[in-house]
Design a protein around this motif. Sequence first.
Motif: not given
Length: 549
Positions: A88-90, A166-172, A213-220
């Motif tokens: 999630g941090g990365l 591979t999952l950073y697009p959620y946050v992006y 950002v918090a919502a996307g990181s939680a998904l990751v």
Amino acid sequence: MTPMAQPQGVGTDAPPAGTSAWMRLARTMGRRSDPAIVGTLIALVFAAPIIALLVLAFTGDADYLEHIAATRLAGFATSSAGLAILSGGLAALVGTGGAWLVTQYEFAGRSILSWLLLLPLAVPGYVAAYSWYDLTAPGGHFYTGPDGPVPTISGLWGASAIFGLTLYPYVYLLARNAFEAHGRASWDMARCLGAGPLAALRRVALPLVWPAVAAGSALVAMEALADYGVTDFLGVGTLTVGIVRAWSSFGDPQAAAQLAVMLLFATLLALGIERMARGRRQFAENPGSRRAHARTPINGWRALVAQTACLMPLTLGLIIPAGNLALMAIETQPARPVMPALQGTLFLALASAGLALLIGTVSAYALRAGPRFGRMAVRLLQAGYAVPGAVAAIAILALLVLVQDALGTFGGSSAPLITGGSILALLFAYQSRFAAVAILPCENALLKIRRELDEAARMLGSSPAGVMRRVHLPLAARGLATAALLVGVEVMKELPATMILRPFDLETLAVTAHNYASDERLAQAALPALVLLTICIPATAMLNLLRVR
């Protein structure tokens, strides 16, 4: 003369004798068309597999659990927590940084990079892990020795890197929409008041986009917790690995369910931490923020730095692993046609996306304006994202057995036969598994709608359903479509639940690639994996078109 007693239920508002609380609740709901009530009911239906999982966990003995607790449970818990935090941090760092660059600055190639940065979402984590391990293990093209500059992709750090890339697009995606809705106008005001670029970013822009950002990181983090393919292949002992091994290797579904409950509580804790981190920050969008703002032009070395920063995650998350798979596919003759698997993948993705649009919308309403019980039901449904697909499939099979027994009791021999290997069971599993992917973007979209608009519409005589249809849906359309597309991509990549619940005559690209890879035929798995990447590209292009302007 004593008046005759009037029978209950005739000429009076009192309910008839024997009327249960459930019937009164049903009558109350029937008089209302509140989307929040509908969201509560749907959340309860699709949370049923999780409830069945709890029943399975607390009805078995604890012998295996005691053994695991005395040996490897602490290691499982530590690895799971570390994997969620690092991934999630990365993803937050890469996704937020890329979103900031493409929304706030103008440089050569910015438009195409804004779209390309979404493409790593199309890469299944296990496919990237296979490719990167092949490249960095002894004998690979990037192998530089045990003490070389390029380490072998394995262990906790390797798995975290795979998930982050591979999952950073959620946050992006969520951060980019938030920056375009809030960040530029606030950035301009901060700069006019004398704040430097870094100060304006840290004090104004980032706090405004923090909920996204918090919502996307939680998904990751939840995706990393639920994964089995990457962690097992790279040798990371997580709770999920222990769950699948307890079920497949030891034949103990009760033990698997007990470990899954631990993972479920860990997910609820992660969601609680995300809500605490977000706090009460709910920033309604200013109507004027949708106007186009001039980006800051940069040239020279500054443009080169921005281009390199955007190209780096794209190269590591997509280009290099896909290029390696392409080389293997070119050098290998395909074992069978991929068209049947392609057709099955597209059918499941489209059907699941349509269902996710409905479930995500009404669940977001339950969170926005529903009763406390409804919000708790939706949070339980969201936690299903961290339950491994294999365990979710077993829970659904257990639920189907209970339903079949009930139908047999009341319907006798005429009761229809319900089996796990069916399209309906598979779609049910997808919605129970990926509801969080749909709910979080829908919830984020509804947060930007001012409450004053609801009150104005109600004062003009609109019902709750009318407010949703005439006010909310047009304003939140982009976020809702984003949720449907994200679920479609996730379904294309889903592996364990599909393997367990699919009909025998239904093939998917993910299952085909896995079958080859499990037999150590990575070259044969390359073609279906590449086709899977190719069909995900149009979906990511549509996600780009749905950005807030």
